[in-house]
Scaffold this motif. Sequence first.
Motif, short mmCIF file in Angstrom:
data_model
loop_
_atom_site.label_atom_id
_atom_site.label_comp_id
_atom_site.label_asym_id
_atom_site.label_seq_id
_atom_site.Cartn_x
_atom_site.Cartn_y
_atom_site.Cartn_z
N GLU A 22 0.83 -1.21 0.00
CA GLU A 22 0.00 0.00 0.00
C GLU A 22 0.86 1.27 0.00
O GLU A 22 0.53 2.25 -0.67
CB GLU A 22 -0.92 0.00 1.22
N ILE A 23 1.95 1.23 0.78
CA ILE A 23 2.82 2.41 0.83
C ILE A 23 3.53 2.59 -0.52
O ILE A 23 3.70 3.71 -1.00
CB ILE A 23 3.84 2.28 1.99
N PRO A 26 -0.14 3.12 -3.43
CA PRO A 26 -1.50 3.33 -2.89
C PRO A 26 -2.52 3.68 -3.98
O PRO A 26 -2.20 4.42 -4.91
CB PRO A 26 -1.31 4.51 -1.93
N ARG A 28 -5.34 5.22 -3.16
CA ARG A 28 -5.79 6.54 -2.71
C ARG A 28 -4.93 6.96 -1.53
O ARG A 28 -4.47 6.09 -0.78
CB ARG A 28 -7.27 6.48 -2.24
N PRO A 29 -4.72 8.27 -1.34
CA PRO A 29 -3.92 8.70 -0.19
C PRO A 29 -4.60 8.30 1.12
O PRO A 29 -5.82 8.36 1.21
CB PRO A 29 -3.84 10.22 -0.34
N LEU A 30 -3.80 7.88 2.07
CA LEU A 30 -4.37 7.49 3.37
C LEU A 30 -3.40 7.84 4.47
O LEU A 30 -2.21 7.53 4.39
CB LEU A 30 -4.63 5.97 3.38
N LYS A 31 -3.90 8.51 5.50
CA LYS A 31 -3.08 8.82 6.67
C LYS A 31 -3.34 7.72 7.71
O LYS A 31 -4.33 7.75 8.43
CB LYS A 31 -3.45 10.18 7.25
N TYR A 32 -2.44 6.77 7.79
CA TYR A 32 -2.63 5.62 8.69
C TYR A 32 -2.82 6.06 10.14
O TYR A 32 -3.66 5.51 10.86
CB TYR A 32 -1.44 4.65 8.61
N TYR A 116 -12.74 5.25 4.48
CA TYR A 116 -11.44 4.98 3.83
C TYR A 116 -11.37 3.47 3.65
O TYR A 116 -12.19 2.72 4.23
CB TYR A 116 -10.29 5.46 4.73
N TYR A 118 -8.44 0.21 3.39
CA TYR A 118 -7.10 -0.41 3.32
C TYR A 118 -7.22 -1.76 4.00
O TYR A 118 -8.30 -2.13 4.47
CB TYR A 118 -6.03 0.49 3.95
N ASN A 169 -5.46 -1.15 -0.04
CA ASN A 169 -5.47 0.14 -0.73
C ASN A 169 -4.51 0.13 -1.92
O ASN A 169 -3.65 0.98 -2.05
CB ASN A 169 -5.11 1.25 0.28
#
Length: 242
Positions: A22-23, A26, A28-32, A116, A118, A169
């Motif tokens: 995912e990193i 990705p 879509r952008p995601l703030k874990y 979201y 993931y 994600n």
Amino acid sequence: MKLDPYAVFFFFSFGLLFTVLEITRPARPLKYWAVIKSDLIALALYELLFFPASLYVSNGLVKPHYFFLKELLELPLPVRVILYYVLADFGTYWFHRLMHSRYFWRVHKWHHSPTYIYWLAGIRATFPQQVLFNLPFALCWPLLRQAPSWLFLAVLAENFLRNDWMHMNVTWRSNWLEWLLVTPRYHHIHHSDDPRHYKANLGSLLTIWDRMFGTYVNPEEVGELSFGIGEIGSPVRLALGV
Ligand SMILES: [Zn+2]
Ligand SMILES: [Zn+2]
């Protein structure tokens, strides 16, 4: 409560693998850091409470040997393994469809509540949802009788892998795979907050049931997605499915 060391191993191994994927790529952008707290609470509730309790109930509800002809249990193991997955998947398709009906939606809303997506976001399954999802597997379980122990480990691994995989994600043009199997972008449509996608792509392993029973949406024909249920409900009620 005693945790199965194999389950812990699979959870962390696949989690690490999917986080790296995912990193790296990705969808879509995601703030874990912004979501991890609620996902860890959901994980603890599910793994320590809802899942073991649902197993106890669903196994108690099912008397599996009544449901299969003796001849079916005599088939070679590879055929029985395929039958196990196909029949259980057929069952979960219909239970999933039932949960998207007016009367059962509340037991499934929690799964669709994150805005979201993931690999860990799909861990949300209420106790009644998990009882229903367990039933087809419990019914088909006798098909795996006398299987070697490594096969049961593989079934456990597949269980973790599947849920992480379908929610991860990462997405790509996976048409060839989607002829048979659910892919991340296929299941992401199922989480879409667009009313046109409600009750779409209900499959969890095979895509054939959606094609056969009119709930298929082609990922190639869908643009950008956003997720969630469009309401802020009580988290306690969501998690309890009431
Ligand atoms: Zn659903
Ligand atoms: Zn999902």
